[in-house]
Design a protein around this motif. Structure first.
Motif, PDB file in Angstrom:
ATOM      1  N   HIS A 124       0.847  -1.314   0.024  1.00  0.00           N
ATOM      2  CA  HIS A 124      -0.075  -0.034  -0.128  1.00  0.00           C
ATOM      3  C   HIS A 124       0.734   1.405  -0.017  1.00  0.00           C
ATOM      4  CE1 HIS A 124       0.950  -1.024   4.268  1.00  0.00           C
ATOM      5  NE2 HIS A 124       1.002   0.352   4.111  1.00  0.00           N
ATOM      6  N   PHE A 125       0.129   2.250  -0.576  1.00  0.00           N
ATOM      7  CA  PHE A 125       0.754   3.801  -0.214  1.00  0.00           C
ATOM      8  C   PHE A 125      -0.016   4.031   1.202  1.00  0.00           C
ATOM      9  CE2 PHE A 125       1.341   3.904  -4.616  1.00  0.00           C
ATOM     10  CZ  PHE A 125       2.553   4.682  -4.720  1.00  0.00           C
ATOM     11  N   HIS A 126       0.609   4.998   1.686  1.00  0.00           N
ATOM     12  CA  HIS A 126      -0.413   5.749   3.030  1.00  0.00           C
ATOM     13  C   HIS A 126      -1.173   6.828   2.250  1.00  0.00           C
ATOM     14  CE1 HIS A 126       3.018   4.356   5.896  1.00  0.00           C
ATOM     15  NE2 HIS A 126       1.993   3.686   5.680  1.00  0.00           N
ATOM     16  N   LYS A 127      -2.214   6.653   3.096  1.00  0.00           N
ATOM     17  CA  LYS A 127      -3.358   7.676   2.607  1.00  0.00           C
ATOM     18  C   LYS A 127      -2.807   9.056   2.680  1.00  0.00           C
ATOM     19  CE  LYS A 127      -7.964   6.033   3.400  1.00  0.00           C
ATOM     20  NZ  LYS A 127      -8.375   5.595   4.493  1.00  0.00           N
ATOM     21  N   ARG A 128      -2.014   9.299   3.825  1.00  0.00           N
ATOM     22  CA  ARG A 128      -1.429  10.656   3.917  1.00  0.00           C
ATOM     23  C   ARG A 128       0.018  10.573   3.384  1.00  0.00           C
ATOM     24  NH1 ARG A 128      -2.241  14.300   8.333  1.00  0.00           N
ATOM     25  NH2 ARG A 128      -0.241  15.239   7.549  1.00  0.00           N
ATOM     26  N   ARG A 129       0.285  11.034   2.232  1.00  0.00           N
ATOM     27  CA  ARG A 129       1.278  10.583   1.395  1.00  0.00           C
ATOM     28  C   ARG A 129       2.707  11.305   2.054  1.00  0.00           C
ATOM     29  NH1 ARG A 129       0.695   8.016  -3.833  1.00  0.00           N
ATOM     30  NH2 ARG A 129      -1.571   7.056  -3.492  1.00  0.00           N
ATOM     31  N   ASP A 130       2.362  12.017   2.765  1.00  0.00           N
ATOM     32  CA  ASP A 130       3.432  12.814   3.475  1.00  0.00           C
ATOM     33  C   ASP A 130       3.994  12.058   4.667  1.00  0.00           C
ATOM     34  OD1 ASP A 130       1.170  13.310   4.643  1.00  0.00           O
ATOM     35  OD2 ASP A 130       2.099  15.172   5.647  1.00  0.00           O
ATOM     36  N   MET A 131       3.369  10.927   4.945  1.00  0.00           N
ATOM     37  CA  MET A 131       4.089  10.110   6.233  1.00  0.00           C
ATOM     38  C   MET A 131       4.578   8.922   5.723  1.00  0.00           C
ATOM     39  SD  MET A 131       0.663  10.880   8.957  1.00  0.00           S
ATOM     40  CE  MET A 131       0.625  12.428   9.487  1.00  0.00           C
ATOM     41  N   GLY A 132       5.735   8.650   6.423  1.00  0.00           N
ATOM     42  CA  GLY A 132       6.344   7.647   6.088  1.00  0.00           C
ATOM     43  C   GLY A 132       6.438   6.354   7.273  1.00  0.00           C
ATOM     44  N   GLU A 133       7.261   5.554   7.654  1.00  0.00           N
ATOM     45  CA  GLU A 133       7.010   4.298   8.422  1.00  0.00           C
ATOM     46  C   GLU A 133       8.439   3.939   8.587  1.00  0.00           C
ATOM     47  OE1 GLU A 133       3.942   1.757   7.279  1.00  0.00           O
ATOM     48  OE2 GLU A 133       4.059   0.626   9.247  1.00  0.00           O
ATOM     49  N   VAL A 134       8.586   2.992   9.999  1.00  0.00           N
ATOM     50  CA  VAL A 134       9.879   2.252  10.061  1.00  0.00           C
ATOM     51  C   VAL A 134       9.353   0.905  10.315  1.00  0.00           C
ATOM     52  CG1 VAL A 134      11.487   1.859  11.795  1.00  0.00           C
ATOM     53  CG2 VAL A 134      10.980   4.201  11.524  1.00  0.00           C
ATOM     54  N   TYR A 135      10.086  -0.106   9.589  1.00  0.00           N
ATOM     55  CA  TYR A 135      10.137  -1.585   9.644  1.00  0.00           C
ATOM     56  C   TYR A 135      11.379  -2.156  10.433  1.00  0.00           C
ATOM     57  CZ  TYR A 135       6.139  -2.450   6.608  1.00  0.00           C
ATOM     58  OH  TYR A 135       4.751  -2.351   5.889  1.00  0.00           O
ATOM     59  N   TYR A 136      11.355  -2.746  11.602  1.00  0.00           N
ATOM     60  CA  TYR A 136      12.393  -3.429  12.184  1.00  0.00           C
ATOM     61  C   TYR A 136      12.388  -4.612  12.289  1.00  0.00           C
ATOM     62  CZ  TYR A 136      15.875  -3.946  16.125  1.00  0.00           C
ATOM     63  OH  TYR A 136      16.794  -4.235  16.787  1.00  0.00           O
ATOM     64  N   THR A 137      13.032  -5.533  11.468  1.00  0.00           N
ATOM     65  CA  THR A 137      12.878  -6.901  11.179  1.00  0.00           C
ATOM     66  C   THR A 137      13.709  -7.631  12.515  1.00  0.00           C
ATOM     67  OG1 THR A 137      13.211  -6.758   8.989  1.00  0.00           O
ATOM     68  CG2 THR A 137      13.551  -8.991   9.864  1.00  0.00           C
ATOM     69  N   ARG A 138      12.749  -8.618  13.129  1.00  0.00           N
ATOM     70  CA  ARG A 138      13.223  -9.412  14.217  1.00  0.00           C
ATOM     71  C   ARG A 138      13.454 -10.683  13.854  1.00  0.00           C
ATOM     72  NH1 ARG A 138      15.601  -6.888  16.382  1.00  0.00           N
ATOM     73  NH2 ARG A 138      15.533  -8.156  18.463  1.00  0.00           N
ATOM     74  N   ASN A 139      12.982 -11.384  12.948  1.00  0.00           N
ATOM     75  CA  ASN A 139      13.110 -12.895  12.463  1.00  0.00           C
ATOM     76  C   ASN A 139      12.932 -13.223  11.000  1.00  0.00           C
ATOM     77  OD1 ASN A 139      13.162 -15.666  14.034  1.00  0.00           O
ATOM     78  ND2 ASN A 139      11.391 -15.935  12.747  1.00  0.00           N
TER      79      ASN A 139
END
Ligand code: PAN
Ligand code: ZN
Length: 187
Positions: A86-101
């Motif tokens: 997906h894109f975010h609805k708010r295109r000006d907002m990012g995200e962080v993904y921290y992989t654990r396994n």
């Protein structure tokens, strides 16, 4: 609002406490994979297996929320289990993904069709810049588990990816992981 500790099990993605969870089974992901016939056969043979589970921790009034995604190992024909993307609805907002396994690929796509690929393995943290569509793909033999953190206002926009797919697909080719052009991409 009160600060709180949340315990995350890296192997399963289980979060204690949590405020919500959902699972996506293969039958809910029709249209996502290249091979629709094999998908139907897998649903029948394996009793509609779970592909991924999302667990979240969200408190009303907070600007941030977080959660885990656990993608089970599996393939539809040669194509690895993955999230919708997906894109975010708010295109000006990012995200962080921290992989654990596990082992995965984070596939990103900009609105003008540029692709970016980030490796996911335990300890790696991906910065998903604003305005990049993102999909995670489990390329390993274990569950791919990652922690995500994002603004409560970001929202999800699934429309375009559901309609057209992403420009790249991730498949097993001659025993190796390959990122290929999507043959059924609708321009
Ligand atoms: C994640 C995703 C989660 C499931 O929390 O929503 O991994 O992927 P899909 O939503 O694409 O099915 C996230 O990126 N939230 O913004
Ligand atoms: Zn997102």
């Amino acid at each position: 609002m009160i600060p709180e500790q949340v315990v995350i099990d890296d192997k399963s993605g289980l979060m204690t406490p949590n405020t919500g969870r959902y699972r996506k089974r293969l039958s809910e992901l029709r249209g996502l994979f290249q091979d629709a016939q094999v998908l139907e056969a897998e649903i029948r043979a394996k009793g509609d297996p779970v592909v991924y589970e999302v667990i979240e921790y969200k408190k009303g009034g907070s600007d941030l929320f977080f959660g885990t995604t656990a993608i089970l190992p599996g393939k539809v024909n040669a194509e690895y289990y993955m999230t919708r993307g997906h894109f975010h609805k708010r295109r000006d907002m990012g995200e962080v993904y921290y992989t654990r396994n596990g082992a995965g690929i984070l596939l990103l796509e900009s609105p003008d069709g540029e692709t970016n690929v980030i490796e996911m393995r335990p300890g790696t943290c991906a910065f998903i810049a604003p305005n990049w569509a993102h999909r995670s793909i489990n390329i390993g033999a274990e569950s791919l588990v990652f922690v995500w953190v994002c603004s409560v206002d970001a929202g999800h926009d699934y429309g375009q990816i559901l309609r057209t797919g992403m420009r790249k697909i991730v498949v097993e080719r001659e025993g190796k992981v390959a990122v290929l052009d999507n043959p059924s991409m609708v321009p």
